[in-house]
Design an enzyme around this catalytic site. Structure first.
Site, PDB file in Angstrom:
ATOM      1  N   TYR A  99       0.836  -1.196   0.000  1.00  0.00           N
ATOM      2  CA  TYR A  99       0.000   0.000   0.000  1.00  0.00           C
ATOM      3  C   TYR A  99       0.876   1.253   0.000  1.00  0.00           C
ATOM      4  O   TYR A  99       1.438   1.640   1.025  1.00  0.00           O
ATOM      5  CB  TYR A  99      -0.933   0.024   1.213  1.00  0.00           C
ATOM      6  CG  TYR A  99      -1.923  -1.119   1.273  1.00  0.00           C
ATOM      7  CD1 TYR A  99      -2.238  -1.889   0.153  1.00  0.00           C
ATOM      8  CD2 TYR A  99      -2.571  -1.439   2.472  1.00  0.00           C
ATOM      9  CE1 TYR A  99      -3.141  -2.931   0.224  1.00  0.00           C
ATOM     10  CE2 TYR A  99      -3.486  -2.473   2.542  1.00  0.00           C
ATOM     11  CZ  TYR A  99      -3.765  -3.219   1.418  1.00  0.00           C
ATOM     12  OH  TYR A  99      -4.670  -4.254   1.497  1.00  0.00           O
ATOM     13  N   LEU A 155     -18.033  -1.722   2.205  1.00  0.00           N
ATOM     14  CA  LEU A 155     -18.866  -0.643   1.667  1.00  0.00           C
ATOM     15  C   LEU A 155     -18.785  -0.578   0.143  1.00  0.00           C
ATOM     16  O   LEU A 155     -19.164   0.428  -0.457  1.00  0.00           O
ATOM     17  CB  LEU A 155     -18.446   0.697   2.280  1.00  0.00           C
ATOM     18  CG  LEU A 155     -18.682   0.810   3.795  1.00  0.00           C
ATOM     19  CD1 LEU A 155     -18.123   2.113   4.333  1.00  0.00           C
ATOM     20  CD2 LEU A 155     -20.181   0.709   4.106  1.00  0.00           C
ATOM     21  N   GLY A 156     -18.283  -1.645  -0.473  1.00  0.00           N
ATOM     22  CA  GLY A 156     -18.227  -1.666  -1.925  1.00  0.00           C
ATOM     23  C   GLY A 156     -17.403  -0.535  -2.501  1.00  0.00           C
ATOM     24  O   GLY A 156     -17.795   0.098  -3.477  1.00  0.00           O
ATOM     25  N   ARG A 157     -16.233  -0.279  -1.875  1.00  0.00           N
ATOM     26  CA  ARG A 157     -15.343   0.812  -2.299  1.00  0.00           C
ATOM     27  C   ARG A 157     -16.091   2.145  -2.344  1.00  0.00           C
ATOM     28  O   ARG A 157     -15.885   2.966  -3.227  1.00  0.00           O
ATOM     29  CB  ARG A 157     -14.710   0.482  -3.653  1.00  0.00           C
ATOM     30  CG  ARG A 157     -13.830  -0.762  -3.588  1.00  0.00           C
ATOM     31  CD  ARG A 157     -13.194  -1.114  -4.921  1.00  0.00           C
ATOM     32  NE  ARG A 157     -12.218  -2.182  -4.738  1.00  0.00           N
ATOM     33  CZ  ARG A 157     -12.517  -3.475  -4.737  1.00  0.00           C
ATOM     34  NH1 ARG A 157     -13.760  -3.857  -4.936  1.00  0.00           N
ATOM     35  NH2 ARG A 157     -11.585  -4.390  -4.544  1.00  0.00           N
TER      36      ARG A 157
END
Length: 337
Positions: free
Chosen positions: A58, A228-230
């Site tokens: 990341y 949250l589904g991105r």
């Protein structure tokens, strides 16, 4: 916050963790603000969010350094998880390759320890299985690091039931991290649209099996990322316009036509949210929590307001009518990657 057991690790953590990836890359990178992210991480710990998730890729190490800075004086209050096994080739394009070789994994863990500023990693995941290296070989190398005291527990990310079982026969799998949300249910054994060729960091399993169920049966935690589904399931995204570096700019589900159809899923969530006097985001997280007491989602945010909203989702109780309505929500149009 209410707490949950993190599999068989012996750790009791806040029922909702914090995924820190977006603080360093992937989403709205132009808004990256390290000082603000440090404030969010520290506020999360104060709110009872004691399970923090990162990975060495990341931001090519940036996120681990950020967590190390934020946790100065607070390290003992959290369970710290990171991931190794992916290598960044180019930071700007986010191209990467898998490396599950024992030598690489050992070196990667040493580098993570330095960046995180800690003597031991509480939970270390194999980020992706490397098809060029036998899983037992990669897993055995990580098990050696447990015996050496550099890592306490091991996890797997985006694996099938068969892979989880194979690893578990070598050394206990403490947790499996995979995507799970109201528009991505493949970890429950349901089918999902998968492109013909996924990027290296993708899952690679059209039908991984009931991974959530496998975890429950084998004493492992299931850790859903992107609950949250991105950001889509929050109901605040109505446009397919993202900056070029945002991974959603290329994701099939976020393209204009697909996004317009997928808003039907948000409509169902919003109906339940109105009934429960909650926000769509809170209902989306509460649904993930309802998939089992061993499930500990890690929604990400770099915003204090959204952090508090996500934490409050632990108090949202969904009834049978709510769960039935959410189960009947339409499937997502478009693949994840």
């Amino acid at each position: 916050m209410v707490t949950r057991q993190l599999g068989s690790t012996g750790y009791e953590v806040g029922a909702i963790g914090l995924g820190c990836m977006g603080m360093s890359w992937a989403y709205q990178e132009s808004s990256r603000d390290d000082d603000r992210s440090v404030e969010v991480i520290r506020a999360a710990v104060d709110l009872g969010v004691t399970f923090l998730d990162t990975a060495d890729i990341y931001g090519d190490g940036h996120n681990e350094r950020l967590l190390g800075r934020a946790l100065t004086g607070r390290r003992s209050r959290v369970v710290l998880a990171t991931k190794v096994g992916l290598v960044v080739d180019d930071l700007a394009s986010k191209t990467m390759h898998r490396d599950g070789s024992p030598a690489y994994l050992a070196a990667a863990v040493e580098a993570s320890l330095q960046r995180l500023g800690t003597d031991v990693i509480d939970l270390c995941y194999l980020h992706r299985v490397d098809p060029a290296v036998p899983l037992a070989e990669s897993w055995g190398a990580l098990a050696e690091l447990v015996r050496a005291g550099k890592v306490r527990h091991l996890g797997l990310s985006e694996v099938s039931v068969a892979e989880a079982a194979e690893a578990h026969a070598v050394h206990p799998v403490a947790a499996v991290q995979s995507e799970l949300s109201l528009w991505t249910r493949i970890a429950l054994g349901e089918t999902d649209a998968v492109p013909e060729s996924e990027p290296v960091g993708g899952a690679g399993h059209a039908r991984p099996g009931d991974v959530v169920g496998w975890c429950a049966a084998n004493g492992a935690a299931f850790v859903p990322f992107a609950p949250l589904g991105r950001g889509f399931l929050t109901g605040v995204l109505h446009s397919a316009t993202f900056e070029a570096s945002d991974l959603r700019a290329r994701a099939p589900r976020f393209q204009r036509d697909a996004l317009a159809v997928n808003l039907r899923i948000v409509d169902v969530i919003r109906t339940v949210a109105d009934r429960r006097d909650a926000t769509p985001a809170q209902v989306a997280i509460a649904w993930v929590l309802a998939q089992g007491d061993h499930v500990v989602p890690i929604p990400g945010t770099k915003n204090l307001r959204y952090l508090r909203e996500n934490v409050a989702a632990a108090e949202v109780e969904l009834g049978a009518q709510d769960l039935a309505a959410l189960a009947a929500a339409p499937a997502a149009v478009g693949s994840r990657y």
